[in-house]
Structures are given as C-alpha cells and as structure tokens.
Design a protein around this motif. Structure first.
Motif, mmCIF file in Angstrom:
data_model
loop_
_atom_site.group_PDB
_atom_site.id
_atom_site.type_symbol
_atom_site.label_atom_id
_atom_site.label_comp_id
_atom_site.label_asym_id
_atom_site.label_seq_id
_atom_site.Cartn_x
_atom_site.Cartn_y
_atom_site.Cartn_z
ATOM 1 N N ARG A 125 43.617 48.235 34.433
ATOM 2 C CA ARG A 125 44.299 48.114 33.156
ATOM 3 C C ARG A 125 45.863 47.568 33.285
ATOM 4 N NH1 ARG A 125 43.478 53.194 33.785
ATOM 5 N NH2 ARG A 125 41.739 52.984 31.966
ATOM 6 N N GLY A 126 46.797 47.783 32.574
ATOM 7 C CA GLY A 126 48.370 47.504 33.079
ATOM 8 C C GLY A 126 48.159 46.018 33.475
ATOM 9 N N ILE A 127 48.837 46.365 34.547
ATOM 10 C CA ILE A 127 49.827 44.705 35.167
ATOM 11 C C ILE A 127 48.586 45.082 36.382
ATOM 12 C CG2 ILE A 127 50.610 43.740 37.218
ATOM 13 C CD1 ILE A 127 53.198 46.214 36.815
ATOM 14 N N GLY A 128 47.796 45.054 37.276
ATOM 15 C CA GLY A 128 46.539 45.165 37.969
ATOM 16 C C GLY A 128 45.377 44.442 36.800
ATOM 17 N N TYR A 129 45.133 45.001 35.255
ATOM 18 C CA TYR A 129 44.421 43.536 34.722
ATOM 19 C C TYR A 129 44.756 43.194 34.300
ATOM 20 C CZ TYR A 129 41.923 42.402 30.734
ATOM 21 O OH TYR A 129 40.590 41.834 30.302
ATOM 22 N N GLU A 130 45.957 42.578 34.110
ATOM 23 C CA GLU A 130 46.354 41.531 33.961
ATOM 24 C C GLU A 130 46.243 39.936 35.478
ATOM 25 O OE1 GLU A 130 47.416 39.771 31.340
ATOM 26 O OE2 GLU A 130 47.526 42.144 29.787
ATOM 27 N N VAL A 131 46.738 41.131 36.391
ATOM 28 C CA VAL A 131 46.447 40.405 37.477
ATOM 29 C C VAL A 131 44.925 39.579 37.982
ATOM 30 C CG1 VAL A 131 46.591 40.199 40.269
ATOM 31 C CG2 VAL A 131 48.483 41.206 38.684
ATOM 32 N N ALA A 132 44.239 40.426 37.445
ATOM 33 C CA ALA A 132 42.747 40.217 37.881
ATOM 34 C C ALA A 132 42.345 39.611 37.059
ATOM 35 C CB ALA A 132 42.173 41.178 37.899
ATOM 36 N N CYS A 133 42.544 38.989 35.686
ATOM 37 C CA CYS A 133 41.960 38.590 34.502
ATOM 38 C C CYS A 133 42.542 36.957 34.842
ATOM 39 C CB CYS A 133 42.464 39.005 33.667
ATOM 40 S SG CYS A 133 42.115 38.090 31.844
ATOM 41 N N HIS A 134 43.817 36.794 35.293
ATOM 42 C CA HIS A 134 44.265 35.709 35.593
ATOM 43 C C HIS A 134 44.080 35.278 36.859
ATOM 44 C CE1 HIS A 134 47.719 32.816 34.342
ATOM 45 N NE2 HIS A 134 47.777 32.534 36.382
ATOM 46 N N MET A 135 43.702 35.501 37.692
ATOM 47 C CA MET A 135 43.245 35.310 39.221
ATOM 48 C C MET A 135 41.308 34.914 39.071
ATOM 49 S SD MET A 135 44.405 36.666 42.396
ATOM 50 C CE MET A 135 43.923 38.507 42.344
ATOM 51 N N ALA A 136 40.739 35.888 38.080
ATOM 52 C CA ALA A 136 39.242 35.210 37.753
ATOM 53 C C ALA A 136 38.991 34.450 36.433
ATOM 54 C CB ALA A 136 38.688 36.924 37.491
ATOM 55 N N ARG A 137 40.327 33.835 36.006
ATOM 56 C CA ARG A 137 39.955 32.476 35.234
ATOM 57 C C ARG A 137 40.184 31.485 36.432
ATOM 58 N NH1 ARG A 137 43.475 35.236 31.558
ATOM 59 N NH2 ARG A 137 45.244 34.179 32.135
ATOM 60 N N LEU A 138 41.096 31.253 37.651
ATOM 61 C CA LEU A 138 41.006 30.448 38.160
ATOM 62 C C LEU A 138 39.944 30.428 39.075
ATOM 63 C CD1 LEU A 138 45.051 30.940 39.375
ATOM 64 C CD2 LEU A 138 44.399 29.220 37.368
ATOM 65 N N GLY A 139 39.172 31.269 39.536
ATOM 66 C CA GLY A 139 37.918 30.518 39.665
ATOM 67 C C GLY A 139 37.644 31.261 41.074
ATOM 68 N N ALA A 140 39.289 32.842 41.019
ATOM 69 C CA ALA A 140 39.136 33.628 42.616
ATOM 70 C C ALA A 140 37.514 34.601 42.364
ATOM 71 C CB ALA A 140 40.535 34.611 42.702
ATOM 72 N N HIS A 141 37.077 35.282 43.364
ATOM 73 C CA HIS A 141 35.838 36.068 43.233
ATOM 74 C C HIS A 141 37.154 37.180 43.272
ATOM 75 C CE1 HIS A 141 32.502 38.412 45.331
ATOM 76 N NE2 HIS A 141 33.211 39.049 43.999
#
Length: 326
Positions: free
Chosen positions: A52-68
């Motif tokens: 949740r929070g900052i970590g969730y936003e970071v994970a979500c954005h990187m996943a959208r960019l194609g990172a595993h």
C-alpha cells in the motif's frame, strides 16, 4: 530531571517542529511530476512494503513499464490484493508477492534464499517498508523496532543481494538501490553505543536515528561501489509527508485531525512515489550520478554527520557484527 526532559520531550518537540516546517514547504512548493520514464522490459525489481501507500504506487508504475516486480511484505492477504489490483489495471503486468518480515532476520534470509533459487537478475531494489513512532518493543531478534525494521532489516536484505545486484548491472545500465528515508534524519542522533535505545527510550528519537542510519548506509554503500568499479549505485530519497498509514501513531490530537490535514497539506502516495521512481528509473541518474540524497525531484544536501566517513564506516562495521556477517 533534565536528562529525562532531554530524552523524552526534546525529540518530540524537534520532530513536530520539523514536521510543521515540511508541511509549510509542501504547501508553497509545486509537487515534483515524474517525467515519462523508459520501458523496463526484462528488468527485475524488489519493492519492500509495496502492499500500500508509496510502495504500492512504485510497484504499480514499474509493472506498467514492463518490469517484473516482486513485492515483499508481512501482510500476505494485503499483498495478494495489491497484486490483483495491479493486474486489473495492467493486464500484462508481471507482479507477485512474497512474504518478507523485516522484523525477522530469518525471514529476510529466507526471502533472499527463495529469490536466489530462481536465478533471476535484480536490477532495482527499493527499500521502502518502515515503521514510525511505534510503541517501545523489540524485533524477533531483540533489536529496537525502528532500528531493526527501518534500518537493520534493509541492511541485511541489501547485503545478501549485493552480488546479484552487481552481476545484473552493466556499463550504461547500472543496477540501483533506492533507500526511502525521511527529512527526520536531519535531527537524528547516531548513538553507536546505544543503537537499541536502551539507556532512554523515545519513539521519536529512535525513528529519527533509524532514518539517519539509512542515509549513512546509503552513502557509504555508494562510495564502496564506486571504489570497486561495480555497475551499481545507491541513493536515498525523502518522499515528503505523504498521506499514508505511516502516521497513525502520531500524538493523538494530531492523529485525529490527520485526515483533514492530509487532504490539505500532505502529498498523495503517487506524489510521494514520484522521486522514488525518478531515482530508480531515470536515465539521467546513470552511474555516479545515481548516488546522493533526493527530495521533490532534486538532489539535496544532508546534515554534516551524514558525510562523516568515520561515522559511516563505524555504523557499517557495527551492523555487520550485529548481523554476524563478519
């Protein structure tokens, strides 16, 4: 009497005054907007506290960019829900949850062992999880909670993953370690002879000390990597005061008003994540440019003790001893 006041009251006053200053700066400053970042296809990232929070936003954005993306956290139900939400938003997202309890050194070691058994690269490590102003207590291994979770757990995680991080980077495409810290580091006192705050406990002082420790570690690690010529950089990021559950242990009247204050003055989790993502992904921070301390999209100076090479080395060596890595 004076020593009791110094131990219990001064850290509270200093932290809340700093918080007021940060809120005023945020009120009159334009939030940093993350530029368009390049695709991250083929890269692997670990995000602690990505539920949740900052970590969730970071994970979500990187996943959208194609990172595993591998989210590490204690809350398995929340972690699986976070994965579901990210996959709903981006059908092609490659994201997963693995249990990681930073208050347990055994859990950290098990997490790393499980990751290494998969023989994956590791291009980005986001040390984001943390606790703030929690009641006095100890981790599974007997360390004060702020020091154990915010700093020592992440130290061990990074230390055990260093070889993989080094081996995954290359010239022109460094691996990166991003430590999510706080402006509270600036008022923290590094007490190497009392890292567990046994002499006099203050949750406020313990939190600030843990954040200073993060910066000392981040800076020393980056210098060691530079000296060794490794394709890996380390930096620290202050996301600002963000509307997350981290502040739930604030002094009660402030906590009760937090929802109203947060809507007016705090950053959103997405805004708080912007500089973290910039430090982790921006091509302009390649190589040596990737170190330092960042806030609101800009490199900033930290307090003089953060640059003290002897203090950095002493904390580094003490941490290795505490973890039985020497």
């Amino acid at each position: 009497m004076l020593s009791a006041i110094r131990c219990n009251l001064l850290p509270v006053i200093k932290l809340y005054l700093l918080g007021l200053k940060v809120l005023l700066v945020q009120l009159f400053s334009k939030p940093f907007r993350l530029p368009v970042m390049p695709r991250q296809d083929g890269k692997v990232a670990i995000v602690t506290g990505g539920v949740r929070g900052i970590g969730y936003e970071v994970a979500c954005h990187m996943a959208r960019l194609g990172a595993h993306v591998i989210i590490g956290g204690r809350d398995e139900q929340g972690g699986l829900e976070a994965v579901r939400r990210i996959c709903e938003e981006c059908k092609e997202a490659k994201v997963e949850f693995t249990r990681l309890d930073l208050a347990s050194l055994q859990s950290v070691r098990q997490f790393v062992q499980s990751f290494k058994e998969r023989d994956l690269p590791l291009n980005i490590l986001i040390n984001n999880a943390g606790v703030m102003l929690v009641p006095e207590g100890r981790t599974e291994d007997g360390f004060e909670q702020h020091f154990g979770v915010n700093y020592l757990g992440h130290f061990l995680l990074t230390w055990l993953l260093l070889d993989t991080l080094k081996g995954s980077g290359k010239c022109g495409c460094f691996s990166r370690v991003v430590n999510v810290s706080s402006s509270a580091h600036s008022i923290g006192e590094m007490r190497l002879n009392d890292l567990n705050s046994c002499e006099c406990y203050s949750a406020h002082a313990a939190y600030c000390q843990s954040k200073k420790a993060q910066l000392l570690f981040s800076s020393h690690l980056h210098q060691e990597l530079q000296r060794g010529g490794f394709p890996l950089s380390s930096c620290a990021v202050d996301p600002g005061m963000v509307d997350t559950a981290l502040y739930r242990h604030l002094w009660t009247p402030i906590c009760l008003a937090q929802s109203a204050i947060a809507r007016l003055l705090f950053k959103t989790p997405a805004e708080g994540a912007a500089t973290v993502l910039y430090a982790a992904l921006s091509p302009t921070l390649e190589g040596e440019c990737g170190g330092g301390y960042w806030a609101n999209g800009c490199r900033e100076m930290t307090t003089p003790p953060t640059f003290d090479p002897q203090l950095q080395l002493s904390l580094w060596e003490t941490s290795l001893q505490l973890l039985g890595q020497q």
